[in-house]
Design a protein around this motif. Sequence first.
Motif, PDB file in Angstrom:
ATOM      1  N   ASN A   1      35.657  -3.625 -21.077  1.00  0.00           N
ATOM      2  CA  ASN A   1      34.201  -3.473 -21.172  1.00  0.00           C
ATOM      3  C   ASN A   1      33.818  -2.981 -22.576  1.00  0.00           C
ATOM      4  N   ASN A   2      32.540  -2.977 -22.854  1.00  0.00           N
ATOM      5  CA  ASN A   2      32.033  -2.641 -24.186  1.00  0.00           C
ATOM      6  C   ASN A   2      32.326  -1.189 -24.565  1.00  0.00           C
ATOM      7  N   THR A   3      32.245  -0.285 -23.627  1.00  0.00           N
ATOM      8  CA  THR A   3      32.498   1.125 -23.927  1.00  0.00           C
ATOM      9  C   THR A   3      33.951   1.312 -24.338  1.00  0.00           C
ATOM     10  N   LEU A   4      34.878   0.711 -23.562  1.00  0.00           N
ATOM     11  CA  LEU A   4      36.303   0.806 -23.888  1.00  0.00           C
ATOM     12  C   LEU A   4      36.598   0.116 -25.211  1.00  0.00           C
ATOM     13  N   ARG A   5      35.979  -1.048 -25.439  1.00  0.00           N
ATOM     14  CA  ARG A   5      36.174  -1.799 -26.685  1.00  0.00           C
ATOM     15  C   ARG A   5      35.731  -0.941 -27.887  1.00  0.00           C
ATOM     16  N   SER A   6      34.606  -0.275 -27.779  1.00  0.00           N
ATOM     17  CA  SER A   6      34.119   0.594 -28.864  1.00  0.00           C
ATOM     18  C   SER A   6      35.079   1.752 -29.112  1.00  0.00           C
ATOM     19  N   ALA A   7      35.622   2.333 -28.061  1.00  0.00           N
ATOM     20  CA  ALA A   7      36.559   3.447 -28.200  1.00  0.00           C
ATOM     21  C   ALA A   7      37.842   2.979 -28.877  1.00  0.00           C
ATOM     22  N   ILE A   8      38.344   1.785 -28.493  1.00  0.00           N
ATOM     23  CA  ILE A   8      39.580   1.262 -29.102  1.00  0.00           C
ATOM     24  C   ILE A   8      39.345   0.974 -30.591  1.00  0.00           C
ATOM     25  N   ARG A   9      38.194   0.357 -30.900  1.00  0.00           N
ATOM     26  CA  ARG A   9      37.898   0.040 -32.310  1.00  0.00           C
ATOM     27  C   ARG A   9      37.746   1.325 -33.142  1.00  0.00           C
ATOM     28  N   ALA A  10      37.172   2.368 -32.573  1.00  0.00           N
ATOM     29  CA  ALA A  10      37.060   3.645 -33.278  1.00  0.00           C
ATOM     30  C   ALA A  10      38.451   4.213 -33.561  1.00  0.00           C
ATOM     31  N   ALA A  11      39.349   4.089 -32.577  1.00  0.00           N
ATOM     32  CA  ALA A  11      40.723   4.561 -32.782  1.00  0.00           C
ATOM     33  C   ALA A  11      41.405   3.747 -33.874  1.00  0.00           C
ATOM     34  N   VAL A  12      41.133   2.415 -33.911  1.00  0.00           N
ATOM     35  CA  VAL A  12      41.716   1.539 -34.940  1.00  0.00           C
ATOM     36  C   VAL A  12      41.284   2.020 -36.326  1.00  0.00           C
ATOM     37  N   TYR A  13      39.970   2.277 -36.469  1.00  0.00           N
ATOM     38  CA  TYR A  13      39.477   2.717 -37.780  1.00  0.00           C
ATOM     39  C   TYR A  13      40.054   4.081 -38.169  1.00  0.00           C
ATOM     40  N   LEU A  14      40.222   4.973 -37.206  1.00  0.00           N
ATOM     41  CA  LEU A  14      40.827   6.278 -37.499  1.00  0.00           C
ATOM     42  C   LEU A  14      42.282   6.126 -37.936  1.00  0.00           C
ATOM     43  N   VAL A  15      43.021   5.226 -37.256  1.00  0.00           N
ATOM     44  CA  VAL A  15      44.422   4.983 -37.626  1.00  0.00           C
ATOM     45  C   VAL A  15      44.489   4.386 -39.029  1.00  0.00           C
ATOM     46  N   ARG A  16      43.570   3.460 -39.354  1.00  0.00           N
ATOM     47  CA  ARG A  16      43.554   2.853 -40.697  1.00  0.00           C
ATOM     48  C   ARG A  16      43.255   3.903 -41.765  1.00  0.00           C
ATOM     49  N   GLU A  17      42.290   4.775 -41.495  1.00  0.00           N
ATOM     50  CA  GLU A  17      41.962   5.846 -42.449  1.00  0.00           C
ATOM     51  C   GLU A  17      43.175   6.741 -42.687  1.00  0.00           C
ATOM     52  N   LEU A  18      43.890   7.055 -41.604  1.00  0.00           N
ATOM     53  CA  LEU A  18      45.091   7.868 -41.714  1.00  0.00           C
ATOM     54  C   LEU A  18      46.144   7.149 -42.551  1.00  0.00           C
ATOM     55  N   ALA A  19      46.301   5.856 -42.333  1.00  0.00           N
ATOM     56  CA  ALA A  19      47.284   5.065 -43.082  1.00  0.00           C
ATOM     57  C   ALA A  19      46.916   5.003 -44.558  1.00  0.00           C
ATOM     58  N   ILE A  20      45.630   4.775 -44.838  1.00  0.00           N
ATOM     59  CA  ILE A  20      45.191   4.687 -46.236  1.00  0.00           C
ATOM     60  C   ILE A  20      45.406   6.026 -46.943  1.00  0.00           C
ATOM     61  N   SER A  21      45.109   7.111 -46.244  1.00  0.00           N
ATOM     62  CA  SER A  21      45.305   8.444 -46.830  1.00  0.00           C
ATOM     63  C   SER A  21      46.779   8.693 -47.135  1.00  0.00           C
ATOM     64  N   ALA A  22      47.667   8.310 -46.205  1.00  0.00           N
ATOM     65  CA  ALA A  22      49.112   8.497 -46.410  1.00  0.00           C
ATOM     66  C   ALA A  22      49.609   7.638 -47.567  1.00  0.00           C
ATOM     67  N   ILE A  23      49.140   6.394 -47.633  1.00  0.00           N
ATOM     68  CA  ILE A  23      49.547   5.494 -48.727  1.00  0.00           C
ATOM     69  C   ILE A  23      49.055   6.046 -50.060  1.00  0.00           C
ATOM     70  N   ALA A  24      47.806   6.513 -50.087  1.00  0.00           N
ATOM     71  CA  ALA A  24      47.246   7.063 -51.325  1.00  0.00           C
ATOM     72  C   ALA A  24      48.056   8.267 -51.795  1.00  0.00           C
ATOM     73  N   ASP A  25      48.441   9.143 -50.875  1.00  0.00           N
ATOM     74  CA  ASP A  25      49.247  10.308 -51.246  1.00  0.00           C
ATOM     75  C   ASP A  25      50.591   9.876 -51.828  1.00  0.00           C
ATOM     76  N   THR A  26      51.218   8.871 -51.208  1.00  0.00           N
ATOM     77  CA  THR A  26      52.511   8.379 -51.689  1.00  0.00           C
ATOM     78  C   THR A  26      52.368   7.794 -53.093  1.00  0.00           C
ATOM     79  N   VAL A  27      51.306   7.021 -53.304  1.00  0.00           N
ATOM     80  CA  VAL A  27      51.084   6.411 -54.623  1.00  0.00           C
ATOM     81  C   VAL A  27      50.829   7.492 -55.676  1.00  0.00           C
ATOM     82  N   VAL A  28      50.016   8.474 -55.309  1.00  0.00           N
ATOM     83  CA  VAL A  28      49.703   9.552 -56.256  1.00  0.00           C
ATOM     84  C   VAL A  28      50.971  10.293 -56.656  1.00  0.00           C
ATOM     85  N   LYS A  29      51.830  10.601 -55.692  1.00  0.00           N
ATOM     86  CA  LYS A  29      53.068  11.317 -55.998  1.00  0.00           C
ATOM     87  C   LYS A  29      53.964  10.491 -56.909  1.00  0.00           C
TER      88      LYS A  29
END
Length: 169
Positions: free
Chosen positions: A26-54
């Motif tokens: 349903n739409n509510t579950l779909r929105s929750a999953i997509r929000a989790a996807v964006y949070l996981v991507r933000e976490l990944a980008i932050s980790a990659i950025a830290d690795t590149v900076v180091k």
Amino acid sequence: MVQGEPATPEHISYALFYISQTKGVNNTLRSAIRAAVYLVRELAISAIADTVVKAVSTSIENSVITAISPQIAKILTTANKLEKINENTDLLNNNLNHMPPPTIHTPYRDALAMTATNSNQIPLGKRSSPEYTKAHAAVKERQLLIDPSSNHPTLNDSTSRESMIEAIK
């Protein structure tokens, strides 16, 4: 996702995105999953950025240190040389301060003999103009050379210039 390999944040976000696209979500579950996807991507980008900076900062630090070390060595060498020069200058100043003032008792005649000749002066006989010869002879006739001696009662080393001029007049 490949079985047996560790899951990366990117793998997890793709898997969640495809799950959200399946039928029956349903739409509510779909929105929750997509929000989790964006949070996981933000976490990944932050980790990659830290690795590149180091990685980049370490490389830059090494490059900068390699580039400036010869200049720092030259600066330190120059600083050591300047310290030695300052020490030598201080030593010379101390020696000069402790030296007695020089006493010069050279007669006027000897002082004239020691003076360097003027390179702009034309010696007698080198110029054949009669005006020059007359002017030079007139100057020679009016010259007065005084040799004060230390045992003369009026003209000696301690007599002031003004007193000498008055005595000569």
